[in-house]
Design an enzyme around this catalytic site. Structure first.
Site, short mmCIF file in Angstrom:
data_model
loop_
_atom_site.label_atom_id
_atom_site.label_comp_id
_atom_site.label_asym_id
_atom_site.label_seq_id
_atom_site.Cartn_x
_atom_site.Cartn_y
_atom_site.Cartn_z
N TYR A 35 0.93 -1.15 -0.07
CA TYR A 35 0.09 0.05 0.03
C TYR A 35 0.93 1.23 0.19
CZ TYR A 35 -4.35 2.66 0.89
OH TYR A 35 -5.59 3.48 0.58
N SER A 54 3.38 3.70 -2.73
CA SER A 54 2.82 4.88 -3.99
C SER A 54 1.81 4.27 -4.95
CB SER A 54 4.08 5.32 -4.39
OG SER A 54 3.77 6.25 -5.63
N GLN A 55 2.49 3.03 -5.50
CA GLN A 55 1.37 2.31 -6.56
C GLN A 55 0.24 1.58 -5.80
OE1 GLN A 55 1.38 2.27 -9.86
NE2 GLN A 55 3.33 3.40 -10.33
N SER A 73 1.02 1.07 7.36
CA SER A 73 -0.11 1.33 6.13
C SER A 73 -1.43 0.62 6.62
CB SER A 73 0.60 0.69 4.63
OG SER A 73 1.70 1.52 4.53
N GLN A 120 10.21 -9.03 -3.33
CA GLN A 120 9.31 -9.87 -3.91
C GLN A 120 9.35 -11.35 -3.73
OE1 GLN A 120 7.79 -8.49 -7.88
NE2 GLN A 120 7.44 -6.35 -7.15
N HIS A 135 5.85 -4.52 -12.74
CA HIS A 135 7.43 -4.43 -13.37
C HIS A 135 7.91 -5.96 -13.35
CE1 HIS A 135 11.21 -3.40 -14.22
NE2 HIS A 135 11.89 -3.69 -13.08
N GLU A 144 19.01 27.25 -12.88
CA GLU A 144 19.29 27.11 -13.99
C GLU A 144 19.41 25.60 -14.57
OE1 GLU A 144 19.71 29.04 -16.81
OE2 GLU A 144 19.06 30.83 -15.71
#
Length: 333
Positions: free
Chosen positions: A25, A27-28, A53, A86, A108, A227
């Site tokens: 849970y 950002s994505q 989260s 993962q 991904h 700049e």
């Protein structure tokens, strides 16, 4: 020819009556879970016990379970935690509860492409990858728009894996902008190359080098920052809106002339050869092997470089200048 899909090509019915588990849970994760829920789908969030989260997801009206319980209850499992975490999560919490016909999804292709996760053959394996940060995925959905997505099928056990993947892309808003069909290989290798050679590695190194050259020459750090960093977004926004031609149309002729005579001096054939080697390291799996190894020894290089870069003078100057710009959203870092 590229194959693109839009809302008219996607059938949300492919996920109606099914349970979607969004694992993570961040950002994505928050964007996928909330967008899919608001698209009328049944969504649960999978987290580890004690996750900070957990309460945030519940406060948003989402059902939350442990990752294993969520995966067991779901027909469609979207893994949205960090790449390097993962494989362990899959082995411990997802693999034991996989049943034939379920769909395992990724944003991904890293772990599938580089063999860190090898699912059984009787499940679907798909990828739906938004081409933008999660907070943008959420904001665009709420605005009635969407962030373009990639869709790929690695395994089609049920015969309708692509239909299911497209339904998910539509549910998170991607089909409003367009969904490009690709492969796990193409997405993984182009994504890693883009991050390293251009978007993150290339751009940050270029901006930092420009800042250092100007300040070493005696110019004010604040002027240098404006700049070579602050204006970068303004230029990229023009490119994003209408391509390089629109950007050049929008800047002065002096700037455009400088573009033509100086760009090739910065990005030389030697630079492109370096990029080719970066791509080769990605294609052969060398980068993946190095990154996996770095995590196995508790990230000594990664942590050292993070500290060094955070201490660069450009960061302090930028922080002070941004504090004066009330229209810029405040960062959490």
């Amino acid at each position: 020819m590229a194959i693109m899909f839009y809302e008219k090509d996607c059938d949300l019915g492919a996920l109606k009556g099914k349970t979607i588990a969004v694992i993570g849970y961040g950002s994505q994760g928050h964007a996928h879970a909330l967008n899919a829920k608001e698209s009328g789908l049944t969504v649960i969030v999978g987290l580890y016990e004690g996750s900070p989260s957990w309460k945030r997801a519940e406060a948003a009206g989402l059902e939350v379970k442990t990752a294993k319980d969520a995966a067991e209850a779901a027909d469609f499992i979207m893994i949205l935690i960090n790449d390097e975490k993962q494989a362990k999560l899959y082995q411990e919490s997802i693999k034991p509860v996989l049943k034939p016909g379920k769909t395992l999804a990724f944003a991904h292709g890293f772990n599938i492409h580089f063999g860190q996760i090898i699912p059984p053959k009787d499940i679907n394996v798909v990828m739906i990858a938004p081409k933008g940060p999660g907070h943008t995925v959420r904001e665009q959905y709420q605005a009635g728009a969407g962030v373009p997505c990639l869709v790929a099928v690695h395994q089609d056990a049920t015969g309708d894996a692509k239909r299911i993947g497209l339904a998910y892309a539509a549910a998170i808003g991607g089909a409003r902008a367009g969904v490009l069909e690709t492969t796990f290989k193409e997405e993984t290798e182009t994504d890693l190359f883009g991050e390293q050679a251009v978007l993150c590695g290339g751009v940050s190194a270029l901006m930092k080098a420009g800042y250092e050259v100007l300040t070493e020459a005696g110019y004010q750090p604040e002027s240098a920052y404006f700049e070579v960093i602050h204006e970068m977004k303004l230029i990229i926004d023009l490119v994003n809106r209408g391509g390089l031609s629109f950007m050049r149309y929008s800047i002065s002729d002096t700037a455009e002339y400088g573009d033509y005579i100086t760009g090739p001096k910065i990005i030389t054939e030697e630079t492109k050869n370096t990029m080719r080697q970066i791509l080769k390291d990605i294609q052969t799996g060398k980068f993946a092997k190095d990154w996996i190894g770095e995590n196995q020894v508790n990230r000594p290089f990664f942590n050292r470089m993070r500290a060094i870069e955070a201490a660069h003078p450009i960061e302090q100057v930028g922080k002070e200048l941004r504090s004066m710009m009330g229209w810029i959203p405040k960062s959490t870092v």
